[in-house]
Scaffold this motif. Structure first.
Motif, PDB file in Angstrom:
ATOM      1  N   ASP A   3      -4.491 -12.228   3.508  1.00  0.00           N
ATOM      2  CA  ASP A   3      -6.065 -12.014   3.855  1.00  0.00           C
ATOM      3  C   ASP A   3      -6.391 -10.494   3.618  1.00  0.00           C
ATOM      4  O   ASP A   3      -5.427  -9.696   4.156  1.00  0.00           O
ATOM      5  N   PRO A   4      -7.771 -10.085   3.168  1.00  0.00           N
ATOM      6  CA  PRO A   4      -7.935  -8.650   3.172  1.00  0.00           C
ATOM      7  C   PRO A   4      -8.105  -7.762   4.257  1.00  0.00           C
ATOM      8  O   PRO A   4      -7.593  -6.782   4.569  1.00  0.00           O
ATOM      9  N   LYS A   5      -8.257  -8.672   5.534  1.00  0.00           N
ATOM     10  CA  LYS A   5      -8.418  -8.030   6.957  1.00  0.00           C
ATOM     11  C   LYS A   5      -6.698  -7.903   7.308  1.00  0.00           C
ATOM     12  O   LYS A   5      -6.480  -6.730   7.925  1.00  0.00           O
ATOM     13  N   GLU A   6      -5.889  -8.802   6.777  1.00  0.00           N
ATOM     14  CA  GLU A   6      -4.539  -8.510   7.369  1.00  0.00           C
ATOM     15  C   GLU A   6      -4.109  -7.335   6.638  1.00  0.00           C
ATOM     16  O   GLU A   6      -3.266  -6.522   7.094  1.00  0.00           O
ATOM     17  N   GLN A   7      -4.424  -7.014   5.165  1.00  0.00           N
ATOM     18  CA  GLN A   7      -3.913  -6.088   4.455  1.00  0.00           C
ATOM     19  C   GLN A   7      -4.290  -4.591   5.096  1.00  0.00           C
ATOM     20  O   GLN A   7      -3.658  -3.853   5.016  1.00  0.00           O
ATOM     21  N   GLN A   8      -5.652  -4.722   5.496  1.00  0.00           N
ATOM     22  CA  GLN A   8      -6.145  -3.541   6.186  1.00  0.00           C
ATOM     23  C   GLN A   8      -5.527  -3.240   7.499  1.00  0.00           C
ATOM     24  O   GLN A   8      -5.165  -2.121   7.720  1.00  0.00           O
ATOM     25  N   ILE A   9      -5.048  -4.230   8.215  1.00  0.00           N
ATOM     26  CA  ILE A   9      -4.126  -4.036   9.396  1.00  0.00           C
ATOM     27  C   ILE A   9      -2.966  -3.313   8.948  1.00  0.00           C
ATOM     28  O   ILE A   9      -2.648  -2.232   9.585  1.00  0.00           O
ATOM     29  N   ARG A  10      -2.220  -3.983   8.169  1.00  0.00           N
ATOM     30  CA  ARG A  10      -1.007  -3.423   7.780  1.00  0.00           C
ATOM     31  C   ARG A  10      -1.168  -1.874   7.174  1.00  0.00           C
ATOM     32  O   ARG A  10      -0.497  -0.958   7.335  1.00  0.00           O
ATOM     33  N   LYS A  11      -2.119  -1.688   6.396  1.00  0.00           N
ATOM     34  CA  LYS A  11      -2.587  -0.437   5.909  1.00  0.00           C
ATOM     35  C   LYS A  11      -2.569   0.501   7.075  1.00  0.00           C
ATOM     36  O   LYS A  11      -2.148   1.849   7.142  1.00  0.00           O
ATOM     37  N   ASN A  12      -3.419   0.027   8.029  1.00  0.00           N
ATOM     38  CA  ASN A  12      -3.564   1.093   9.109  1.00  0.00           C
ATOM     39  C   ASN A  12      -2.602   1.315  10.046  1.00  0.00           C
ATOM     40  O   ASN A  12      -2.399   2.585  10.687  1.00  0.00           O
ATOM     41  N   SER A  13      -1.656   0.308  10.209  1.00  0.00           N
ATOM     42  CA  SER A  13      -0.735   0.416  11.039  1.00  0.00           C
ATOM     43  C   SER A  13       0.296   1.541  10.433  1.00  0.00           C
ATOM     44  O   SER A  13       1.242   1.968  11.168  1.00  0.00           O
ATOM     45  N   PHE A  14       0.245   1.637   9.181  1.00  0.00           N
ATOM     46  CA  PHE A  14       1.009   2.766   8.461  1.00  0.00           C
ATOM     47  C   PHE A  14       0.553   4.075   8.638  1.00  0.00           C
ATOM     48  O   PHE A  14       1.072   5.096   8.650  1.00  0.00           O
ATOM     49  N   LEU A  15      -0.786   4.147   8.218  1.00  0.00           N
ATOM     50  CA  LEU A  15      -1.400   5.394   8.092  1.00  0.00           C
ATOM     51  C   LEU A  15      -1.671   6.191   9.483  1.00  0.00           C
ATOM     52  O   LEU A  15      -1.746   7.478   9.556  1.00  0.00           O
ATOM     53  N   ILE A  16      -1.982   5.349  10.568  1.00  0.00           N
ATOM     54  CA  ILE A  16      -2.146   6.043  11.833  1.00  0.00           C
ATOM     55  C   ILE A  16      -1.212   6.900  12.436  1.00  0.00           C
ATOM     56  O   ILE A  16      -1.494   8.046  12.569  1.00  0.00           O
ATOM     57  N   PRO A  17      -0.096   6.471  12.397  1.00  0.00           N
ATOM     58  CA  PRO A  17       1.351   7.162  12.799  1.00  0.00           C
ATOM     59  C   PRO A  17       1.340   8.335  11.721  1.00  0.00           C
ATOM     60  O   PRO A  17       1.573   9.711  12.263  1.00  0.00           O
ATOM     61  N   VAL A  18       1.178   8.168  10.559  1.00  0.00           N
ATOM     62  CA  VAL A  18       0.988   9.505   9.685  1.00  0.00           C
ATOM     63  C   VAL A  18       0.284  10.411   9.959  1.00  0.00           C
ATOM     64  O   VAL A  18       0.540  11.687   9.750  1.00  0.00           O
ATOM     65  N   ALA A  19      -1.267  10.021  10.049  1.00  0.00           N
ATOM     66  CA  ALA A  19      -2.236  10.777  10.479  1.00  0.00           C
ATOM     67  C   ALA A  19      -1.844  11.691  11.736  1.00  0.00           C
ATOM     68  O   ALA A  19      -2.253  13.003  12.069  1.00  0.00           O
ATOM     69  N   VAL A  20      -1.470  10.893  12.758  1.00  0.00           N
ATOM     70  CA  VAL A  20      -0.969  11.574  14.037  1.00  0.00           C
ATOM     71  C   VAL A  20       0.050  12.695  13.664  1.00  0.00           C
ATOM     72  O   VAL A  20      -0.273  13.738  14.304  1.00  0.00           O
ATOM     73  N   THR A  21       1.033  12.221  12.975  1.00  0.00           N
ATOM     74  CA  THR A  21       2.370  13.284  13.080  1.00  0.00           C
ATOM     75  C   THR A  21       1.839  14.549  12.033  1.00  0.00           C
ATOM     76  O   THR A  21       1.929  15.564  12.319  1.00  0.00           O
ATOM     77  N   THR A  22       0.817  14.453  11.061  1.00  0.00           N
ATOM     78  CA  THR A  22       0.224  15.443  10.290  1.00  0.00           C
ATOM     79  C   THR A  22      -0.392  16.087  11.330  1.00  0.00           C
ATOM     80  O   THR A  22      -0.644  17.529  11.054  1.00  0.00           O
ATOM     81  N   GLY A  23      -1.548  15.418  11.992  1.00  0.00           N
ATOM     82  CA  GLY A  23      -2.316  16.427  12.685  1.00  0.00           C
ATOM     83  C   GLY A  23      -1.593  17.265  13.758  1.00  0.00           C
ATOM     84  O   GLY A  23      -1.895  18.515  14.115  1.00  0.00           O
ATOM     85  N   THR A  24      -0.540  16.708  14.365  1.00  0.00           N
ATOM     86  CA  THR A  24       0.335  17.631  15.448  1.00  0.00           C
ATOM     87  C   THR A  24       1.069  18.706  14.756  1.00  0.00           C
ATOM     88  O   THR A  24       1.215  19.712  14.950  1.00  0.00           O
ATOM     89  N   LEU A  25       1.506  18.580  13.338  1.00  0.00           N
ATOM     90  CA  LEU A  25       2.266  19.586  12.618  1.00  0.00           C
ATOM     91  C   LEU A  25       1.145  20.670  12.255  1.00  0.00           C
ATOM     92  O   LEU A  25       1.481  21.845  12.442  1.00  0.00           O
ATOM     93  N   ILE A  26      -0.032  20.130  11.977  1.00  0.00           N
ATOM     94  CA  ILE A  26      -1.225  21.349  11.438  1.00  0.00           C
ATOM     95  C   ILE A  26      -1.612  22.078  12.887  1.00  0.00           C
ATOM     96  O   ILE A  26      -1.867  23.091  12.891  1.00  0.00           O
TER      97      ILE A  26
END
Length: 64
Positions: A3-26
């Motif tokens: 399902d496209p909604k399930e794909q979006q959830i999977r992508k977000n579950s990967f991107l959110i921790p990456v964004a938080v880590t990047t923001g912290t390092l910045i």
């Protein structure tokens, strides 16, 4: 097919921790290089801009 909604959830579950880590390092880098008040202002302004651009992007996707 998934399902496209399930794909979006999977992508977000990967991107959110990456964004938080990047923001912290910045943020740590900004505090190390700039005076504290300027670094805080820069980080807050960047967060506001990132939120605005994310809102505009999501809104443009939903309108199509």
């Amino acid at each position: 097919m998934t399902d496209p909604k399930e794909q979006q959830i999977r992508k977000n579950s990967f991107l959110i921790p990456v964004a938080v880590t990047t923001g912290t390092l910045i943020a740590v880098g900004a505090y190390a290089v700039m005076p504290s008040n300027l670094a805080l202002f820069t980080i807050i302004a960047g967060a506001i801009l990132a939120g605005f651009f994310t809102y505009r992007y999501v809104r443009s996707i939903k309108s199509n």
